[in-house]
Scaffold this active site. Structure first.
Site, short mmCIF file in Angstrom:
data_model
loop_
_atom_site.label_atom_id
_atom_site.label_comp_id
_atom_site.label_asym_id
_atom_site.label_seq_id
_atom_site.Cartn_x
_atom_site.Cartn_y
_atom_site.Cartn_z
N GLU A 167 0.70 -1.30 0.07
CA GLU A 167 0.07 0.03 -0.03
C GLU A 167 0.90 1.26 -0.05
O GLU A 167 1.02 2.17 1.00
CB GLU A 167 -0.82 -0.11 1.21
N GLU A 351 -5.95 -8.20 -0.54
CA GLU A 351 -6.56 -7.85 0.93
C GLU A 351 -8.06 -7.32 0.40
O GLU A 351 -8.28 -6.61 -0.18
CB GLU A 351 -5.88 -6.70 1.73
#
Ligand code: IFM
Length: 440
Positions: A167, A351
């Site tokens: 991320e 995710e």
């Protein structure tokens, strides 16, 4: 759960994901201090100033946790490796106990028939590197590549897949512009540098791992769908800018060798010298791309300096952290990513999951909203696959309740309940439902 493994193409992989600082217990095994320890120790940053010193004590409960993955019928485990556990000062001396730990983790997965999918960096920057400027310092790309090499010389021969950084938006924007994650800066110049250096570090780490002969290397970005708060052109423009710095900055940097013009309107003057020359390194060929997806935001224009917009509360049902449940956003991202950026490259949902206010009642945890959330998101993954998007796997965030960063331990994302006093693990109803769905 109204879905089974058979609803997906042969070979589609199901996994669970975690990260090192959120579960391992950084007080153990010779790990060095990290900027998250410093951030958490500073009043006002983290709920009850909680940190990852003990977390889920995964460091000592490794086998029990790997058994949970096996019994959950997962195919692959996405874990991350702590830079500060391997190199306590960030550079130089290696902590042998740190390398041994990841070695045991990988062998433990393979012994159970699970594929190891590592992420090298999930935010626990060694404090000495933060002292040297952290992600603001261009040298971090080289420090990170050196870390990748040290670690992968030890475990790279047994990896199923590796991504350098989890991320990058959180590393750049959330941590340097919004100040909500370590190092807690609110500084546009720091942001511009971190947003660029994180991609440069990604590229250098890929080069280092290719140099070791490794394959199945990818990148993982978190995407948030941006919906204009109303029908005005101004709201559309505001949502486009949010989409620009949240989503497109990273995927365009990786796959198109450019940054979105609307984001450069704000960050351009603060970029490090020569940034335009770095795309050859940033754009290393990848073997797959991973999307982390949770929610969408409604965006409206607002007075004030760039980016001059704000988030507006949306009408949809929300999770324990207040995020709207919007599976359509995942579908849109899968379609858009393949159509505009990655083509036939394998995609993974690396995710997806929800926080829920889970409680144990008579030793059991009924988290029906989580099963419904997972089912709804798996349904749009199937829809995208049916329309030709090459999605090859899906990972639930997270295997177990853990340290949710500045929100501390009270937001529960796990398939497995963790009692943070006793550290007992109890699989929730969603874990059992998924295990049944994934049974062969
Ligand atoms: O817990 C985080 C994780 O560290 C990164 N992705 C989002 C999760 C939920 O907020």
């Amino acid at each position: 759960m109204n879905v089974t493994r058979k609803d997906f193409p042969e070979g589609f992989l199901f996994g669970a994901a975690t990260s090192s600082y959120q579960i391992e217990g950084h007080a153990f095994g010779g790990a060095g201090r990290t900027h998250w320890d410093d951030f958490a120790a500073t009043p006002g940053n983290v709920v009850r100033a909680e940190d990852g010193a003990v977390a889920c004590d995964h460091f000592h409960r490794l086998d029990e946790d790997l058994d949970l993955l096996k019994a959950g019928n997962f195919d692959v485990y996405r874990f991350s490796t702590s830079w500060a556990r391997v190199l306590p000062e960030g550079r130089g001396a290696v902590n042998a106990a740190g390398l041994d730990f990841y070695d045991r983790l990988v062998d433990g997965l393979l012994a159970r028939g699970l594929k190891p999918a590592a992420t090298l960096y999930h935010w626990e920057l060694p404090s000495p590197l933060a002292d040297a400027g952290g992600w603001r310092n261009r040298d971090i790309a080289g420090w990170f590549a050196d870390f990748a090499e040290v670690l992968m010389r030890r475990i790279g021969d047994r990896m199923w897949s590796v991504a350098p950084i989890n991320e990058p938006w959180c590393v750049g924007w959330l941590s340097h512009f919004m100040g909500l994650h370590a190092p807690g800066l609110r500084d546009i110049r720091a942001t511009a540098r971190a947003m660029h250096h994180v991609l440069l570090a990604h590229g250098r780490a890929i080069q280092a791992m290719r140099g070791l002969g490794m394959s199945n290397l990818g990148a993982v970005c978190n995407f948030e769908w941006a919906t204009p708060a109303d029908a005005s052109p101004e709201a559309a423009e505001a949502a486009r800018l949010y989409d620009g710095y949240y989503n497109r900055w990273f995927i365009e940097g990786l796959f198109k060798g450019a940054y979105p013009a609307n984001v450069l309107d704000g960050l351009g003057p603060h970029m490090p010298a020569g940034w335009q020359d770095d795309f050859a390194v940033i754009g290393q060929k990848l073997d797959w791309f991973g999307l982390n997806y949770y929610t969408r935001k409604l965006i409206a224009p607002a007075p004030g300096p760039w980016p001059a917009h704000t988030e507006v509360e949306g009408p949809l049902p929300k999770t324990q952290v207040g995020w709207e449940i919007y599976p359509e956003g995942l579908y849109q991202f899968l379609k858009r990513t393949a159509a505009e950026y990655t083509g036939t490259l394998p995609l993974y949902v690396t995710e997806n999951g929800m926080a829920n206010a889970d409680v144990l009642v008579n030793g059991a945890c009924d988290d029906a909203p989580r099963s419904a959330y997972l089912e709804a998101h798996l349904a749009v993954v199937r829809r995208a696959i049916a329309e030709g998007v090459p999605v090859k796997g899906y990972y639930v965030w997270s295997l177990m309740d853990n340290y949710e960063w500045s929100l501390g331990y009270e937001k529960r994302f796990g398939l497995v309940h963790v009692d943070f006093k006793t550290l007992n693990r109890v699989p929730k109803a969603s874990y059992h439902a998924l295990a049944r769905a994934l049974a062969r």
